[in-house]
Design an enzyme around this catalytic site. Structure first.
Site, short mmCIF file in Angstrom:
data_model
loop_
_atom_site.label_atom_id
_atom_site.label_comp_id
_atom_site.label_asym_id
_atom_site.label_seq_id
_atom_site.Cartn_x
_atom_site.Cartn_y
_atom_site.Cartn_z
N GLY A 1 4.92 -2.26 9.63
CA GLY A 1 3.11 -3.63 9.38
C GLY A 1 2.49 -2.60 9.50
O GLY A 1 2.29 -0.99 9.78
N HIS A 2 1.18 -3.19 9.58
CA HIS A 2 -0.08 -2.82 9.02
C HIS A 2 -0.22 -1.80 10.85
O HIS A 2 0.33 -2.10 11.59
CB HIS A 2 -1.09 -3.61 8.87
N ASN A 3 -1.13 -0.71 10.67
CA ASN A 3 -1.68 0.52 11.97
C ASN A 3 0.00 0.61 12.77
O ASN A 3 -0.33 1.51 13.41
CB ASN A 3 -2.02 -0.67 12.56
#
Lengths: 340, 340, 340
Positions: free
Chosen positions: A237-239
């Site tokens: 996922g993002h980050n």
């Protein structure tokens, strides 16, 4: 290529048992598939089937038992020896280093030396491709992507704008680097997209599996650390920030904003919640559901995740619940009778 | 771009605390990454780390505590404010609206105005592309596909024949819309393919994640309702009908012929059996296995799925089974002694 | 196309009830979607809703009850009849058999007769494409790939070098055949790639789902047996050998070096450890975690996998653990009082 047993032993830094100086080895193969002109290897528990193999020479560790008079090369790590033999007898095919006239390469892209860009690959404006990279057909390299040296980008991969790859990064086919993270603002039951304005950084020697997706950060970077290897169909996922030398097996899903230390192994189909921190040197068994921060050196399983030993003990106990129900019923009956 | 604190407060419809009229904000960033010329935001539990941030201005809700004398903009929804700030300071890059001479666009396709079709994209016979759509390289738009206005079709996506997309639909890279459903007739142990003759309909404002697959219906349509957002690597089977404004997180697998209401959230790695109906406003925790119809407003977890509270209680109880086994054994012993 | 009820009954080798010789059927559709000029079908439990359908003719089995005076065609297998009707009324669109001037086909490739190669497909040196194959846009066919007759290769698929496809193989969009297996040697905490020098063999009549990945073998072949059908987003590891006529549902992950017999069904999200052998005619329920060898004819569920009946019984028992805890506490109290 032909090698004597002695030559192979030198190549592997091993010692020979029962040498046959006449023998010429021409290939390497698995225990079952090998023929009399092949070299093969075994590690426990396969060592006990060694005598059934038709391999001309066998690579074993010094701890393994005697074989049947056949030439044996003893080495410290038979698996590593096998990997070296594959490179010797079955070297990777050379890819012709040309930029195909059927590729689309922006005039604003910077292309290093000794680069292959194959038919219908796209390299967009201001992308930088390091020396020695190989870009297969239908790969998409977005604007301002920076790619280090000697990367291999297999067919049908997508590298979205602004992503950064170190040296010797391998993207298997169909992988997507820098797709939008799954970020929305929900107001009155409607979800509005939050722009995903960051990027993905894959450090040196990272390998990404087939059809795996690494989402770009909302701001800043999603990072995969040096030497980390990711299998097929994984979602990051993002980050997310993964450390160095991790192993992430197929179908693992790591939610957004998760930080992972170094040398962590996630077995297949593990999932995590978002916004947690996982320490270094952890191992998670298949299908583990990680719902909280995890300290260094943890070995976990189950859902919600618990120490692996505890989970195994619990699973064993759960199989006794049916019996226990009967025993409790019997106790109740006996006690009732006793009271009478 | 430069904005004063007051200008930003007006933009966000918020109120200023501790204004510094000299300050010029030039960017937006996360709590940790922000510098003195950046605006950032925080929501609980991150609010308590606010004072460590180097951000020049902080966006907080009116319920959050006082900060350290730094300018603060108070708003109703800091997350929504952050999303708006991203659009202000980091607007999406304009895509040049041209049809690349390197794309393949059938002469029988209808292309709206202000459309971009990038190198090596394919638009087949009788496809209709609405005004303002952007089609990235290696996207495949099959025969008779209808696409509304302002859609974004990222690289390496596949839209098979006859599928229909509403307005503002986003397909992330590698997603497959309208692949054949998994339908076979088994006779004498052999599986014969059932033609999948329907299509997929993605209504307005749907977003489909990277490498996600939505199968076409056997007959009629597989439907994803308005405003529903689907994450990476999700599988929707043939003839599924999803309602509006649902959220479907990575690795969810919904079997064929499942009907889902509005505003349903599936967390990661949830799976369902086929031919069931799931009501509106439901929430399913990660890895839930849904094996039956589910009424409106259900919150569920576990496998087979049960109400979330029940599942959490059960999981807590299961951890006591080992101890209970000992207690039952002790009871049996005591009772036996008592009987003597 | 128009057919009388009698003509359709002959086509389906069925018998007519309540014939209406005037009726002309022009299409086939689902129970709900069908109109008065359509034929439809039903199997339990949908048979009880038959009377609500507007279909002009209904296909039922001889065991199903009487209908409402409407024409009915009785057949042995209504599902198979429906599949046949789809082929009659909605035959697959003919694909024009031309090699697009926009495709890249190596001069060293051997292309059979009656082949379609669509825009931007790539067929590399020494690949062999059998008669009647259809290769959609953005498909990549690597060096020395051998493809039998009448294969369908959908858009954005990747077939890496040296892989072999039998006759009538279907690759759904985005699938990857022959990506590198996940093989590394770990020394001093660093993972070095083991070359994956084998290939993948897909035998006759295999179908591979959208974005599914079948990894090439380290040496020798990863094999999918005749007639096996694999759904979307499935992972098969290196050196797996699947038997004939298996069904592998979405999100299944089979680790490396697993051998599977014939006619095995894996429901969605099943996972296995590596290096095990699974017998023929087995069925695994959704989300099963297979951790050991499995004998022929097993029906299993749970994680670690156990016989399905045992798993269902255990799951039922686990729901009684909370109650049992109370009963044990009560027993302890009673016994303590009794002792006093």
């Amino acid at each position: 290529m032909e090698k004597s047993v002695q030559e192979l032993a030198e190549f592997l830094k091993g010692t020979v048992e029962h040498d046959n100086p006449e023998l010429r080895i021409t290939g390497v193969n698995g225990l079952v598939e090998a023929g009399p002109k092949d070299i093969s290897f075994a590690v426990p528990p396969h060592v006990e089937h060694c005598h059934l193999s038709k391999a001309g020479v066998m690579v074993l560790s010094s701890e393994d038992p005697e074989l049947d008079g056949r030439p044996v090369i003893r080495v410290a790590n038979p698996r590593a020896a096998f990997a070296a033999l594959l490179e010797l007898f079955r070297p990777q095919e050379e890819v012709e280093r040309v930029i195909s006239p059927y590729a689309y390469v922006s005039k604003k892209a910077k292309i290093g030396s000794n680069v292959a860009i194959q038919p219908f690959a796209v390299v967009e404006d201001d992308a930088e491709i390091g020396d020695g990279c190989v870009i297969y057909p239908h790969a998409y390299v977005g604007k301002r992507v920076k790619m280090g040296k000697d990367c291999t980008i297999y067919p049908n991969t997508t590298i979205r704008e602004d992503c950064v790859l170190g040296d010797r990064v391998i993207l298997q086919s169909g992988s997507v680097i820098g797709g939008d993270g799954f970020g929305y603002i929900t107001q009155n039951g409607k979800h509005s997209k939050v722009l995903q304005t960051g990027n993905v950084v894959l450090q040196d020697d990272v390998e990404i599996g087939n059809n795996t997706c690494i989402d770009r950060a909302t701001v800043d970077s999603t990072i995969v650390g040096k030497g980390t290897k990711i299998d097929n169909l994984v979602h990051l996922g993002h980050n997310d920030i993964l450390g160095e030398n991790c192993l992430v097996v197929a179908h693992v899903g790591i939610s957004g904003s998760v930080t992972v230390g170094n040398n962590v192994t996630f077995a297949g189909q593990v999932g995590t919640v978002g916004h947690i921190t996982i320490g270094s040197n952890c191992v998670f068994g298949g299908k583990t559901g990680i719902t909280n921060n995890v300290p260094d050196n943890s070995v976990m399983g189950g859902f919600p995740a618990m120490p692996m030993k505890e989970w195994l003990r619990q699973e064993a106990n759960l199989r006794k619940v049916g019996d226990m129900l009967k025993r409790v019923k019997a106790l109740e009956k006996e006690l009732a009778e006793l009271k009478k």
